[in-house]
Design a protein around this motif. Structure first.
Motif, PDB file in Angstrom:
ATOM      1  N   ALA A 145     -11.937 -11.091  -6.744  1.00  0.00           N
ATOM      2  CA  ALA A 145     -10.621 -10.567  -6.360  1.00  0.00           C
ATOM      3  C   ALA A 145      -9.514 -11.304  -7.102  1.00  0.00           C
ATOM      4  O   ALA A 145      -8.552 -10.692  -7.589  1.00  0.00           O
ATOM      5  N   ILE A 146      -9.653 -12.619  -7.208  1.00  0.00           N
ATOM      6  CA  ILE A 146      -8.651 -13.427  -7.914  1.00  0.00           C
ATOM      7  C   ILE A 146      -8.685 -13.123  -9.403  1.00  0.00           C
ATOM      8  O   ILE A 146      -7.636 -12.962 -10.047  1.00  0.00           O
ATOM      9  N   ASN A 147      -9.865 -13.011  -9.955  1.00  0.00           N
ATOM     10  CA  ASN A 147      -9.991 -12.750 -11.398  1.00  0.00           C
ATOM     11  C   ASN A 147      -9.432 -11.393 -11.796  1.00  0.00           C
ATOM     12  O   ASN A 147      -8.999 -11.199 -12.936  1.00  0.00           O
ATOM     13  N   LEU A 148      -9.422 -10.437 -10.858  1.00  0.00           N
ATOM     14  CA  LEU A 148      -8.920  -9.092 -11.164  1.00  0.00           C
ATOM     15  C   LEU A 148      -7.392  -9.014 -11.193  1.00  0.00           C
ATOM     16  O   LEU A 148      -6.836  -8.017 -11.657  1.00  0.00           O
ATOM     17  N   VAL A 149      -6.738 -10.057 -10.687  1.00  0.00           N
ATOM     18  CA  VAL A 149      -5.266 -10.072 -10.710  1.00  0.00           C
ATOM     19  C   VAL A 149      -4.802 -10.472 -12.113  1.00  0.00           C
ATOM     20  O   VAL A 149      -5.049 -11.592 -12.561  1.00  0.00           O
ATOM     21  N   LYS A 150      -4.161  -9.556 -12.807  1.00  0.00           N
ATOM     22  CA  LYS A 150      -3.749  -9.822 -14.191  1.00  0.00           C
ATOM     23  C   LYS A 150      -2.585 -10.810 -14.258  1.00  0.00           C
ATOM     24  O   LYS A 150      -2.568 -11.722 -15.084  1.00  0.00           O
ATOM     25  N   ASN A 151      -1.619 -10.624 -13.385  1.00  0.00           N
ATOM     26  CA  ASN A 151      -0.468 -11.526 -13.347  1.00  0.00           C
ATOM     27  C   ASN A 151      -0.729 -12.593 -12.284  1.00  0.00           C
ATOM     28  O   ASN A 151      -0.449 -12.399 -11.101  1.00  0.00           O
ATOM     29  N   LYS A 152      -1.266 -13.729 -12.692  1.00  0.00           N
ATOM     30  CA  LYS A 152      -1.681 -14.764 -11.756  1.00  0.00           C
ATOM     31  C   LYS A 152      -0.507 -15.393 -11.003  1.00  0.00           C
ATOM     32  O   LYS A 152      -0.701 -15.999  -9.951  1.00  0.00           O
ATOM     33  N   SER A 153       0.705 -15.246 -11.522  1.00  0.00           N
ATOM     34  CA  SER A 153       1.869 -15.815 -10.826  1.00  0.00           C
ATOM     35  C   SER A 153       2.084 -15.142  -9.470  1.00  0.00           C
ATOM     36  O   SER A 153       2.674 -15.742  -8.557  1.00  0.00           O
ATOM     37  N   LEU A 154       1.591 -13.903  -9.322  1.00  0.00           N
ATOM     38  CA  LEU A 154       1.722 -13.185  -8.053  1.00  0.00           C
ATOM     39  C   LEU A 154       0.911 -13.838  -6.942  1.00  0.00           C
ATOM     40  O   LEU A 154       1.221 -13.664  -5.756  1.00  0.00           O
ATOM     41  N   LEU A 155      -0.120 -14.579  -7.319  1.00  0.00           N
ATOM     42  CA  LEU A 155      -0.981 -15.207  -6.325  1.00  0.00           C
ATOM     43  C   LEU A 155      -0.235 -16.239  -5.489  1.00  0.00           C
ATOM     44  O   LEU A 155      -0.615 -16.518  -4.351  1.00  0.00           O
ATOM     45  N   LYS A 156       0.831 -16.804  -6.028  1.00  0.00           N
ATOM     46  CA  LYS A 156       1.613 -17.807  -5.297  1.00  0.00           C
ATOM     47  C   LYS A 156       2.403 -17.187  -4.141  1.00  0.00           C
ATOM     48  O   LYS A 156       2.959 -17.913  -3.313  1.00  0.00           O
ATOM     49  N   LYS A 157       2.410 -15.856  -4.067  1.00  0.00           N
ATOM     50  CA  LYS A 157       3.081 -15.156  -2.967  1.00  0.00           C
ATOM     51  C   LYS A 157       2.077 -14.342  -2.128  1.00  0.00           C
ATOM     52  O   LYS A 157       2.482 -13.589  -1.239  1.00  0.00           O
ATOM     53  N   ALA A 158       0.801 -14.527  -2.408  1.00  0.00           N
ATOM     54  CA  ALA A 158      -0.221 -13.637  -1.839  1.00  0.00           C
ATOM     55  C   ALA A 158      -0.797 -14.151  -0.519  1.00  0.00           C
ATOM     56  O   ALA A 158      -0.680 -15.326  -0.165  1.00  0.00           O
ATOM     57  N   THR A 159      -1.434 -13.231   0.195  1.00  0.00           N
ATOM     58  CA  THR A 159      -2.256 -13.559   1.366  1.00  0.00           C
ATOM     59  C   THR A 159      -3.673 -13.103   1.060  1.00  0.00           C
ATOM     60  O   THR A 159      -3.895 -11.947   0.688  1.00  0.00           O
ATOM     61  N   LEU A 160      -4.610 -14.010   1.197  1.00  0.00           N
ATOM     62  CA  LEU A 160      -6.019 -13.724   0.910  1.00  0.00           C
ATOM     63  C   LEU A 160      -6.769 -13.509   2.220  1.00  0.00           C
ATOM     64  O   LEU A 160      -6.686 -14.326   3.133  1.00  0.00           O
ATOM     65  N   TYR A 161      -7.494 -12.399   2.306  1.00  0.00           N
ATOM     66  CA  TYR A 161      -8.301 -12.088   3.486  1.00  0.00           C
ATOM     67  C   TYR A 161      -9.779 -12.225   3.131  1.00  0.00           C
ATOM     68  O   TYR A 161     -10.248 -11.592   2.179  1.00  0.00           O
ATOM     69  N   VAL A 162     -10.520 -13.043   3.876  1.00  0.00           N
ATOM     70  CA  VAL A 162     -11.946 -13.228   3.622  1.00  0.00           C
ATOM     71  C   VAL A 162     -12.707 -13.157   4.948  1.00  0.00           C
ATOM     72  O   VAL A 162     -12.202 -13.581   5.987  1.00  0.00           O
ATOM     73  N   THR A 163     -13.906 -12.601   4.907  1.00  0.00           N
ATOM     74  CA  THR A 163     -14.706 -12.496   6.126  1.00  0.00           C
ATOM     75  C   THR A 163     -15.365 -13.827   6.494  1.00  0.00           C
ATOM     76  O   THR A 163     -15.637 -14.090   7.667  1.00  0.00           O
ATOM     77  N   LEU A 164     -15.608 -14.675   5.491  1.00  0.00           N
ATOM     78  CA  LEU A 164     -16.325 -15.935   5.702  1.00  0.00           C
ATOM     79  C   LEU A 164     -15.545 -17.090   5.089  1.00  0.00           C
ATOM     80  O   LEU A 164     -14.922 -16.944   4.032  1.00  0.00           O
ATOM     81  N   GLU A 165     -15.612 -18.232   5.740  1.00  0.00           N
ATOM     82  CA  GLU A 165     -14.928 -19.439   5.260  1.00  0.00           C
ATOM     83  C   GLU A 165     -15.257 -19.724   3.790  1.00  0.00           C
ATOM     84  O   GLU A 165     -16.428 -19.751   3.412  1.00  0.00           O
ATOM     85  N   PRO A 166     -14.241 -19.944   2.957  1.00  0.00           N
ATOM     86  CA  PRO A 166     -14.501 -20.305   1.557  1.00  0.00           C
ATOM     87  C   PRO A 166     -15.269 -21.629   1.470  1.00  0.00           C
ATOM     88  O   PRO A 166     -14.980 -22.569   2.208  1.00  0.00           O
TER      89      PRO A 166
END
Length: 273
Positions: free
Chosen positions: A2-23
């Motif tokens: 999911a992270i690798n598919l984001v072309k503009n990585k600067s957007l990740l600093k404003k993102a919310t990540l949803y995961v079913t299992l603890e990273p």
């Protein structure tokens, strides 16, 4: 991914990540997921359930919080645990997630006492059988006993649906089965297991890194796992045929969680509670 598919990585600093299992926080086949989240400064992480594997067990959550990440844990927790039931069973119980499957006649028999041909006597209808092939595609392996292979000559593939064939596990303590039987064709991998006790079979399956398996017969093999308490789900088709006599269906106790009519068959699903 999911992270690798984001072309503009600067957007990740404003993102919310949803995961079913603890990273994860440890190095395994891949680097720790928590490191990647911290590296990209994702500020919010919503986690369905904690990973109670001793290598993780809250360490990923603690690592994220220590980095300043806002972490919420337990959103749809039961649903997420159900989603990861194979993963949790393999790591916590040190065995595969085990599904028992059989079809029985309306009067409680899994097979007739005798038959003339080396092929199955079908109890369930073609729609139920197609569903079974879909189930096979969802599990890593399928297991049957020596007598089932000898008497029915099954293929144990997903030929009635689109999907990957499971690894075929056959119990054959003396390696006496003919290699001309269908389970030895090139359509799927086949592994022979010599162990005869359910615990020993499960230990061998864990050594093979098999995290889920569907056991399809015969009655003696299924009963072996029931008597040892080594099963998680039982999926049972009850057909309309009446045998009057035959091989009794396995005996077990479990909680029914689902029932459905499939034309003239009844499917019941139980859990081992």
């Amino acid at each position: 991914n999911a992270i690798n598919l984001v072309k503009n990585k600067s957007l990740l600093k404003k993102a919310t990540l949803y995961v079913t299992l603890e990273p994860c926080s440890h190095f395994g086949k891949t680097p720790p997921c928590s490191n990647l989240i911290i590296e990209h400064q994702i500020p919010n992480v919503i986690i369905g359930c904690q990973d109670d594997n001793e290598k993780v067990a809250g360490k990923g959550i603690s690592k994220l919080k220590a980095s300043g990440c806002n972490v919420i844990v337990g959103v749809l927790e039961n649903e997420c645990k159900q989603h990861h039931k194979r993963f949790f069973t393999f790591h916590n119980k040190k065995r595969p997630f085990i599904i028992l499957k059989w079809a029985e006649s309306a009067d409680g028999f899994i097979a007739p006492l005798s038959k003339n041909d080396q092929k199955p006597v079908w109890i369930s209808n073609k729609y139920s059988r197609q569903l079974v092939h879909k189930w096979r595609s969802e599990e890593q392996a399928i297991l049957v006993g020596y007598n089932t292979v000898l008497e029915d000559n099954p293929s144990l593939t997903t030929r009635y649906c689109v999907g990957k064939n499971p690894i075929r596990i056959v119990l054959d303590k003396n390696e006496a089965l003919s290699k001309d039987l269908n389970v030895f064709d090139i359509k799927a991998e086949t592994i022979l297991i010599k162990e005869t006790a359910a615990v020993a079979i499960c230990n061998k399956l864990q050594e093979l890194n098999i995290n889920s398996i569907i056991i399809e017969g015969g009655a003696k093999t299924i009963q072996l796992f029931i008597d040892a308490g080594l099963w998680d789900e039982a999926r049972i088709f009850v057909g309309k045929a009446i045998f009057n006599e035959g091989i009794n269906a396995p005996k077990f106790k479990g909680q029914m969680i689902f029932e459905e009519k499939i034309i003239d068959d009844t499917l019941r699903v139980y859990v081992n509670n």
